[in-house]
Scaffold this active site. Sequence first.
Site, PDB file in Angstrom:
ATOM      1  N   CYS A  39       0.826  -1.212   0.000  1.00  0.00           N
ATOM      2  CA  CYS A  39       0.000   0.000   0.000  1.00  0.00           C
ATOM      3  C   CYS A  39       0.860   1.262   0.000  1.00  0.00           C
ATOM      4  O   CYS A  39       1.477   1.558  -1.017  1.00  0.00           O
ATOM      5  CB  CYS A  39      -1.002  -0.049   1.140  1.00  0.00           C
ATOM      6  N   HIS A  61      -3.254  -5.058   1.863  1.00  0.00           N
ATOM      7  CA  HIS A  61      -2.582  -5.303   3.147  1.00  0.00           C
ATOM      8  C   HIS A  61      -2.565  -6.791   3.488  1.00  0.00           C
ATOM      9  O   HIS A  61      -3.477  -7.277   4.162  1.00  0.00           O
ATOM     10  CB  HIS A  61      -3.317  -4.549   4.265  1.00  0.00           C
ATOM     11  N   GLU A  85      -0.904  -8.202   5.627  1.00  0.00           N
ATOM     12  CA  GLU A  85      -0.655  -8.375   7.062  1.00  0.00           C
ATOM     13  C   GLU A  85      -1.941  -8.237   7.880  1.00  0.00           C
ATOM     14  O   GLU A  85      -1.932  -8.467   9.085  1.00  0.00           O
ATOM     15  CB  GLU A  85       0.390  -7.361   7.552  1.00  0.00           C
TER      16      GLU A  85
END
Length: 191
Positions: A78, A171, A173
């Site tokens: 991002c 994302h 994560e």
Amino acid sequence: MRIGILALQGGVEEHQAMLERLDADVVRVRRPDELEGLDGLVIPGGESSVIDRLARTFGLANPLMDAIAAGLPVMGTCAGLIYLAKEVHGLAPGQQTLGALDITVARNSFGNQQDSFETTLDVGPVRDFPAVFIRAPKVLAVGAGAAEVAALPDATIVGLRSGNLLGLSFHPESTPDMRVHQWWLEEFVGG
Ligand code: GLN
């Protein structure tokens, strides 16, 4: 494996938790000397203009460019993707990037209705990954050396690779699914 996370601003914690679950030794990078001895580096999501300003303030921007040129594997997610890109539409006043990834991206370009969303994507060899998008950039064009690794159903590119660099608009994560980090470690870092 020793993996750095650029820890100036943004989603550092989440990347760290995931990398540690994958048995990496994680180093939070805030100073140039913390880039030494790394096997790979993550540039997290957050706010790319803030990451850029802090990186220049702390004297990290040039060492980062040097480390990337020397072959350090980097995953930018991002804002991290924006920070790696050569050309960015919608930069904040004075905002600079590392210019390492030969692509053109547009910041904040999914529009209000789609500011944040989650969808299932194939990412490289990873099938049906739950991808979380938060004020994400769109990749408008990729240069000769870059190859797409993920796209939305409307063909918008949201992941690409070029040499030692992996850039993702979303994302990886932000979900419990570790497969994208695992793939990055295996394919780019070599662990
Ligand atoms: N919109 C942010 C930027 O331009 C990126 C958002 C994110 O990293 N989730 O930096």
